[in-house]
Design a protein around this motif. Structure first.
Motif, short mmCIF file in Angstrom:
data_model
loop_
_atom_site.label_atom_id
_atom_site.label_comp_id
_atom_site.label_asym_id
_atom_site.label_seq_id
_atom_site.Cartn_x
_atom_site.Cartn_y
_atom_site.Cartn_z
N CYS A 250 0.23 8.84 12.18
CA CYS A 250 -0.81 9.21 11.38
C CYS A 250 -1.93 8.84 11.02
O CYS A 250 -2.02 7.28 11.68
CB CYS A 250 0.30 8.56 10.24
SG CYS A 250 1.59 9.23 10.15
N PHE B 287 -1.83 7.75 5.46
CA PHE B 287 -0.48 7.58 4.84
C PHE B 287 -0.84 7.35 3.17
O PHE B 287 -1.63 6.94 2.66
CB PHE B 287 0.11 6.09 5.41
CG PHE B 287 -0.59 5.14 5.01
CD1 PHE B 287 -0.08 4.37 4.09
CD2 PHE B 287 -1.23 4.19 6.43
CE1 PHE B 287 -0.56 2.93 3.54
CE2 PHE B 287 -1.08 2.37 5.63
CZ PHE B 287 -1.30 2.53 4.98
N TYR C 196 7.53 5.35 12.46
CA TYR C 196 7.29 6.35 11.36
C TYR C 196 5.94 7.18 11.79
O TYR C 196 5.10 7.92 11.79
CB TYR C 196 7.72 6.56 9.83
CG TYR C 196 7.04 7.97 8.87
CD1 TYR C 196 8.22 9.14 9.45
CD2 TYR C 196 6.41 8.17 8.23
CE1 TYR C 196 8.04 10.32 8.51
CE2 TYR C 196 6.24 9.46 7.79
CZ TYR C 196 6.69 10.69 8.12
OH TYR C 196 6.40 11.60 7.47
N LEU C 197 4.61 6.27 11.35
CA LEU C 197 2.85 6.04 10.88
C LEU C 197 3.26 6.44 13.01
O LEU C 197 1.89 6.95 13.26
CB LEU C 197 2.50 5.32 10.97
CG LEU C 197 2.72 5.13 9.61
CD1 LEU C 197 1.72 3.54 8.50
CD2 LEU C 197 2.38 6.37 8.10
N VAL D 45 8.93 2.74 8.62
CA VAL D 45 7.43 2.62 8.55
C VAL D 45 6.70 2.55 9.81
O VAL D 45 5.94 3.92 10.40
CB VAL D 45 6.80 2.63 6.88
CG1 VAL D 45 5.48 2.81 6.54
CG2 VAL D 45 7.44 2.60 5.73
N ILE E 196 2.37 5.36 0.86
CA ILE E 196 3.73 5.74 0.53
C ILE E 196 3.88 4.83 -0.59
O ILE E 196 3.62 4.38 -0.96
CB ILE E 196 3.91 4.18 1.69
CG1 ILE E 196 3.59 4.56 2.98
CG2 ILE E 196 5.14 3.80 1.69
CD1 ILE E 196 4.46 5.16 3.92
N ASP F 15 7.75 9.42 1.46
CA ASP F 15 6.03 9.12 2.42
C ASP F 15 5.57 10.39 1.31
O ASP F 15 6.24 11.49 1.17
CB ASP F 15 6.42 10.36 3.40
CG ASP F 15 5.33 10.63 4.14
OD1 ASP F 15 4.06 11.06 3.59
OD2 ASP F 15 4.51 11.16 5.25
N THR G 242 5.03 14.13 1.91
CA THR G 242 6.01 15.08 2.45
C THR G 242 7.01 15.16 1.10
O THR G 242 7.62 15.55 1.26
CB THR G 242 6.45 15.26 4.10
OG1 THR G 242 6.73 13.52 3.77
CG2 THR G 242 5.29 14.91 4.94
#
Length: 241
Positions: free
Chosen positions: A58, A61, A52-53, A49, A63, A37, A40
């Motif tokens: 989010c 993003f 996670y999003l 992913v 990536i 990410d 972060t």
């Protein structure tokens, strides 16, 4: 380096999650087990992913893969979403597989494939950039940046560069040797589809709600000669600019 720019309008449903989800299959070809990410620095399994999003709700993003990046964000003042795929693909064919995974996403507006270095210098205005790279700029047209004293500076005037891009409300005025343009954008711009199809030097493919345009046999890398003429024609036909 071949790079990709994709624009989605505000009709996009699902935002970041749907865009990433559409890219999963073509991105699998890069055999990435884990990504990062870029916001972060957190390492994430490629397979995780999407979750996670969604779990982090989010809206954008960044990536980072081993060889490049995929960045998605909302350009609020211009009312569109922008996806940039950088330093990742090395062929038109690979770029095409990524773009064509996205053309049926609701809100798709346009996409183009371009040469990163050419795009960079066609849109470079700050003279210090030329100085830092030891690139001659005395012959380039100049203008004021339009800011009040003491912020006034002389910059390169890129307004006539065939490879320039301009952010517009709802779309980006930019051209590429390979472009995918929604019929929605063609309508907004008042482009006559039949006349577009009849341009002899373009190879046009009707993909349903999207038109694919091949205007040259490789990414544009020159601002003179035949390449410049093709870019100017594309800009005139699509954007009346």
């Amino acid at each position: 380096m071949v790079e990709i720019e994709v624009v989605f309008g505000e009709r996009l449903h699902g935002g970041a999650s749907i865009v990433w989800g559409s890219l999963i299959q073509p991105l699998k070809k890069f055999n990435e087990n884990a990504v990062v990410d870029g916001f972060t620095g957190k390492e994430i399994l490629f397979s995780e992913v999407s979750n996670y999003l969604m779990s982090n709700k989010c809206r954008s993003f960044f990536i980072e893969l081993a060889s490049g990046s995929v960045e998605f964000s909302y350009v609020a003042d211009k009312e569109f979403y922008r996806l940039d795929i950088k330093s990742l693909v090395n062929s038109i064919e690979t770029a095409q597989s990524l773009i064509e995974a996205l053309i049926n996403v609701s809100g798709f507006v346009q996409a183009r494939v371009y040469d990163a270095e050419y795009d960079r210098w066609q849109n470079a205005e700050n003279l210090t950039l030329f100085e830092a790279e030891c690139i001659e700029y005395a012959h380039l047209p100049k203008k004021s940046n339009g800011l009040p004293f003491p912020l006034t500076q002389e910059i390169v005037d890129i307004s006539k560069n065939p490879g320039r891009w301009v952010l517009r409300t709802g779309y980006i005025e930019a051209v590429g040797a390979f472009m995918w343009v929604s019929k929605f954008l063609l309508q907004v711009m008042g482009v006559n589809e039949k006349k577009l199809m009849d341009v002899d030097c373009f190879s046009i493919e009707d993909l349903g709600s999207v038109v694919k345009i091949a205007a040259y046999d490789r990414c544009f890398t020159s601002a003179v000669g035949a390449e410049a003429e093709r870019q100017a024609l594309l800009r005139k036909v699509l954007f009346n600019a």
